[in-house]
Design an enzyme around this catalytic site. Sequence first.
Site, PDB file in Angstrom:
ATOM      1  N   SER A   1      -7.514  21.425  -9.207  1.00  0.00           N
ATOM      2  CA  SER A   1      -7.749  20.057  -9.672  1.00  0.00           C
ATOM      3  C   SER A   1      -8.343  20.155 -11.076  1.00  0.00           C
ATOM      4  CB  SER A   1      -8.713  19.311  -8.743  1.00  0.00           C
ATOM      5  OG  SER A   1      -9.955  19.979  -8.666  1.00  0.00           O
TER       6      SER A   1
ATOM      7  N   GLU B   1       0.441  12.852 -19.842  1.00  0.00           N
ATOM      8  CA  GLU B   1       1.114  12.186 -18.725  1.00  0.00           C
ATOM      9  C   GLU B   1       0.138  11.219 -18.053  1.00  0.00           C
ATOM     10  OE1 GLU B   1       3.126  15.211 -16.171  1.00  0.00           O
ATOM     11  OE2 GLU B   1       2.409  16.592 -17.731  1.00  0.00           O
TER      12      GLU B   1
ATOM     13  N   LYS C   1      -1.965   9.713 -15.159  1.00  0.00           N
ATOM     14  CA  LYS C   1      -2.559  10.294 -13.956  1.00  0.00           C
ATOM     15  C   LYS C   1      -2.370   9.303 -12.805  1.00  0.00           C
ATOM     16  CE  LYS C   1      -6.775  12.486 -12.222  1.00  0.00           C
ATOM     17  NZ  LYS C   1      -6.877  11.708 -10.983  1.00  0.00           N
TER      18      LYS C   1
ATOM     19  N   ARG D   1      -2.245  18.738  -0.443  1.00  0.00           N
ATOM     20  CA  ARG D   1      -3.039  19.686  -1.215  1.00  0.00           C
ATOM     21  C   ARG D   1      -4.103  20.368  -0.365  1.00  0.00           C
ATOM     22  NH1 ARG D   1      -7.975  19.924  -3.676  1.00  0.00           N
ATOM     23  NH2 ARG D   1      -8.112  21.293  -5.497  1.00  0.00           N
TER      24      ARG D   1
ATOM     25  N   GLU E   1       3.223  13.624  -6.879  1.00  0.00           N
ATOM     26  CA  GLU E   1       2.294  12.634  -6.347  1.00  0.00           C
ATOM     27  C   GLU E   1       3.068  11.601  -5.531  1.00  0.00           C
ATOM     28  OE1 GLU E   1      -2.007  11.958  -6.772  1.00  0.00           O
ATOM     29  OE2 GLU E   1      -0.666  13.480  -7.602  1.00  0.00           O
TER      30      GLU E   1
ATOM     31  N   LYS F   1      -2.276  18.273 -20.979  1.00  0.00           N
ATOM     32  CA  LYS F   1      -2.027  19.706 -20.828  1.00  0.00           C
ATOM     33  C   LYS F   1      -1.566  20.276 -22.157  1.00  0.00           C
ATOM     34  CE  LYS F   1      -0.131  18.846 -16.213  1.00  0.00           C
ATOM     35  NZ  LYS F   1       1.129  18.836 -15.431  1.00  0.00           N
TER      36      LYS F   1
ATOM     37  N   LYS G   1     -10.151  10.350 -17.954  1.00  0.00           N
ATOM     38  CA  LYS G   1     -10.232   9.207 -17.050  1.00  0.00           C
ATOM     39  C   LYS G   1     -10.433   7.891 -17.811  1.00  0.00           C
ATOM     40  CE  LYS G   1     -10.338   9.543 -13.097  1.00  0.00           C
ATOM     41  NZ  LYS G   1     -11.335   9.986 -12.106  1.00  0.00           N
TER      42      LYS G   1
ATOM     43  N   CYS H   1     -41.999  -5.794   8.167  1.00  0.00           N
ATOM     44  CA  CYS H   1     -42.828  -4.606   8.399  1.00  0.00           C
ATOM     45  C   CYS H   1     -43.700  -4.742   9.642  1.00  0.00           C
ATOM     46  CB  CYS H   1     -43.721  -4.329   7.177  1.00  0.00           C
ATOM     47  SG  CYS H   1     -42.838  -3.551   5.812  1.00  0.00           S
TER      48      CYS H   1
ATOM     49  N   CYS I   1     -43.667   0.324   4.402  1.00  0.00           N
ATOM     50  CA  CYS I   1     -44.526  -0.497   5.264  1.00  0.00           C
ATOM     51  C   CYS I   1     -45.776   0.293   5.637  1.00  0.00           C
ATOM     52  CB  CYS I   1     -43.786  -0.867   6.545  1.00  0.00           C
ATOM     53  SG  CYS I   1     -42.269  -1.812   6.297  1.00  0.00           S
TER      54      CYS I   1
END
Length: 606
Positions: free
Chosen positions: A12, A50, A52, A73, A107, A228, A252, A349, A366
């Site tokens: 990963s 690419e 994701k 996987r 995927e 990549k 991300k 409490c 408490c």
Amino acid sequence: FVKTKHRVPQWSYDNVFGMDELSQWDERNRKILDKLFHNQARTAWSYCCELKIDGLKVVLTYKNGKLISGATRGDGAVGEDVTENIKTIRSIPYTLSLPVDLVAVGEVWLPEKELERINKEREKNGESLYANARNVAAGTLRQLDPKVVSSRNLQTFVYDIDIFNANNTQLKEPTTQKEELDMLQKLGFVVNEEHVVVDTISEIEEYYGEWSKKKHTLSYGVDGLVIKINERNIQELLGYTAKSPRFGVAYKFPAVQSTTIVEDIILQVGRTGVITPVAKLRPTFIDGSTVSRATLHNEDEIHRLDIRIGDTVILQKAGDVIPDIVKVLPELRTGKEKPFVFPTHVSECGGDGKIERIPGQAVYRCVSKNSGAQQRRKLEYFVSKKAFQIDGLGKKIIEQLMDEGIISSYEDIFTMKKGDIEHLEGFGELSASNLLASIEKARQVTLPRLLTSLSIPQVGEETAEDLADAFGTFSAVQSASFETLEKISGIGPVIARSVTDWFADPLHKKMLEKLLKHIIIVPHTKQKEGIFSGKIFVLTGTLPTLSRDEAKSKIKQAGGSVSGSVSKKTDFVLAGMDPGEKLKNAEALGVHIIGEREFLHMLSGL
């Protein structure tokens, strides 16, 4: 599903979340190559970008152009054989256009329109709706009935070649990632057309900015870019770290966020009396689900955010799962917002309701140790899987029995009669008998489970095991001195003080005197010597194939012990997906981190 070992490890990619981190990744690679080439001139490289895909990774194996297996996987070393389900996915070719030997990676995903169709059917049938397409895709691929898989329009994008043999077809092995994608398309796979080869980091950033804006126009989910290095020879030179390829990285997109209103801040009392502030939100839909609450953790977090009742806030799902308030928008305040101040008393409490701040922490608790709210949570925990494991006695039933005045203590659970409960809503003669049979079965309990069940502060499953191994009997734990306890590995002064104070409390002594009359403690046998003898493990994250309980059992069967926190004494941290702070602590302390594959190899003596 049958487990299957991958011929090539399924790595990963590491994540980056901004241009600075992406540039650092690139600079690290350049330094590695400078050393390899001794700072001499070298061939420049390009980058293949690419999308994701937010789906489920699959590994496809072909022999002479024929599909022979499909697998998930898993942990990267071992996956699950889902070949029969894979064969029902129309976009995966059963026969390639040329008779090559190939291991390809892709995927599996579910179109958003298909999710809508499935949810409409479920709504008609009165069933709960699915939150997002990724979960449905993952669940569908692991259906035991291939007909169910076939009925759902799963799709695929294939993007990598792990093993290739041309078999006299005149095909040449790809020399770049772009050539891989072209070959996969030529062989009959569906390849995502949204990819591009660029020469510079700034061009990557431009492509990233473009897709972060228009990702919602796609029929499938994406959560970033996969970058990549395009040239295969450079990829091979850079190789891999212990966890990820060096030549690639996942860039991300920002976490999904939503704006909403804080309608109130309420306080929740936990089973040990710790008080947690929670923001009650105007319900808002975010990343596949409706959110109406978010924890504020403690008083310091409230001050850090400067959050007030009535504030407009930005909410996001931390780790794509947990709702988290990241920012207050003070510019939208009207003047009617109310600052939140921790009260001096909380009715839940019990007693006089007084609360206190724990010395040295940003946490309140408490003062009374026996509030109704605490007792309810203690009873829920007492019957849970980690403790007495009484089937059929869950949270709602505990609440019902307490509201009806049938139970208020641990002892009451074991003294209930059929006539006490068969008249209650949701019960009948059969269900009442079944519940009492479960309670009867639970009367025999192991020493670690009993210690876990009592909600002693600082004593969870691992600490309970340590205490059981050290003392052997409940009475020995009960009478142990502070000095004796703190010397035990994995205990220390904080836990030792908590244990001695708890057993010294007159109310606890009285409760135990009553409870012990109704249960049988199974004699405790300390774990035998094994390959993990003397080794301390800490678990974090979700393991690919083993449940946490299974992993703990294997460690203990091999003579090892499991701790709840990382320290210098920790020998191994067993890490799975979505690990927490324990992984960071282990890295900081230099503790050896292993995955499930390495763990299983150690167990087998490999």
